[in-house]
Design a protein around this motif. Sequence first.
Motif, PDB file in Angstrom:
ATOM      1  N   ALA A  21       3.887   8.352   0.932  1.00 37.86           N
ATOM      2  CA  ALA A  21       3.342   6.934   0.723  1.00 37.86           C
ATOM      3  C   ALA A  21       4.439   6.016   0.828  1.00 37.86           C
ATOM      4  N   CYS A  24       4.480   5.444   4.652  1.00 36.43           N
ATOM      5  CA  CYS A  24       3.371   4.870   5.611  1.00 36.43           C
ATOM      6  C   CYS A  24       3.591   3.580   4.985  1.00 36.43           C
ATOM      7  N   ALA A  25       3.812   2.903   3.984  1.00 37.00           N
ATOM      8  CA  ALA A  25       3.888   1.527   3.554  1.00 37.00           C
ATOM      9  C   ALA A  25       4.839   0.751   4.428  1.00 37.00           C
ATOM     10  N   ARG A  28       3.615   0.307   7.861  1.00 36.94           N
ATOM     11  CA  ARG A  28       2.646  -0.870   7.716  1.00 36.94           C
ATOM     12  C   ARG A  28       3.084  -2.114   7.766  1.00 36.94           C
ATOM     13  N   ILE A  29       4.138  -2.257   6.861  1.00 40.12           N
ATOM     14  CA  ILE A  29       4.838  -3.446   6.697  1.00 40.12           C
ATOM     15  C   ILE A  29       5.451  -3.838   8.094  1.00 40.12           C
ATOM     16  N   ASP A  37      -2.141  -7.860   6.118  1.00 36.05           N
ATOM     17  CA  ASP A  37      -1.888  -6.314   6.192  1.00 36.05           C
ATOM     18  C   ASP A  37      -0.417  -6.013   5.499  1.00 36.05           C
ATOM     19  N   ARG A  38       0.363  -6.807   5.875  1.00 36.27           N
ATOM     20  CA  ARG A  38       1.789  -6.824   5.461  1.00 36.27           C
ATOM     21  C   ARG A  38       1.954  -7.050   4.026  1.00 36.27           C
ATOM     22  N   VAL A  40      -0.435  -6.613   1.896  1.00 33.32           N
ATOM     23  CA  VAL A  40      -0.972  -5.492   0.836  1.00 33.32           C
ATOM     24  C   VAL A  40      -0.003  -4.312   0.870  1.00 33.32           C
ATOM     25  N   ALA A  41       0.750  -4.013   2.210  1.00 37.88           N
ATOM     26  CA  ALA A  41       1.629  -3.038   2.028  1.00 37.88           C
ATOM     27  C   ALA A  41       2.706  -3.215   1.205  1.00 37.88           C
ATOM     28  N   ASP A  43       2.823  -4.979  -1.529  1.00 32.60           N
ATOM     29  CA  ASP A  43       2.210  -4.809  -3.049  1.00 32.60           C
ATOM     30  C   ASP A  43       1.922  -3.296  -3.182  1.00 32.60           C
ATOM     31  N   LEU A  44       1.894  -2.342  -2.274  1.00 30.97           N
ATOM     32  CA  LEU A  44       1.714  -1.104  -2.498  1.00 30.97           C
ATOM     33  C   LEU A  44       3.061  -0.518  -2.704  1.00 30.97           C
ATOM     34  N   LEU A  45       4.115  -1.091  -1.944  1.00 32.78           N
ATOM     35  CA  LEU A  45       5.294  -0.748  -2.222  1.00 32.78           C
ATOM     36  C   LEU A  45       5.792  -0.894  -3.496  1.00 32.78           C
TER      37      LEU A  45
END
Length: 98
Positions: A21, A24-25, A28-29, A37-38, A40-41, A43-45
Amino acid sequence: MTAQTIQTAGIGIAAVLLLFALVCAGIRIVRGPSGPDRVVALDLLGLLGVAAAGMAVLVSGSVAFIDIALGVALVGFLTAIAFAGFIESGSIDEEEKR
């Protein structure tokens, strides 16, 4: 098969999935395609950082990592709010020009 063996295997599987993950993040960044999109990525990080701190609690048995997880979660939340404000005000382009 003991409970300790099952827990160790679960931690190993979770570590592999967490690493996947993170990759993948990171992709995306770097690739986008747009500013939101960046964000959200990113935030996922932050959420993955909280998960890593949670795994550190399980591996080490030290509860100090819970405080770190809470700090990372708070910073991630505030960062997401700040970026949402920037997107709302138009400081971050929603669609990058190619």
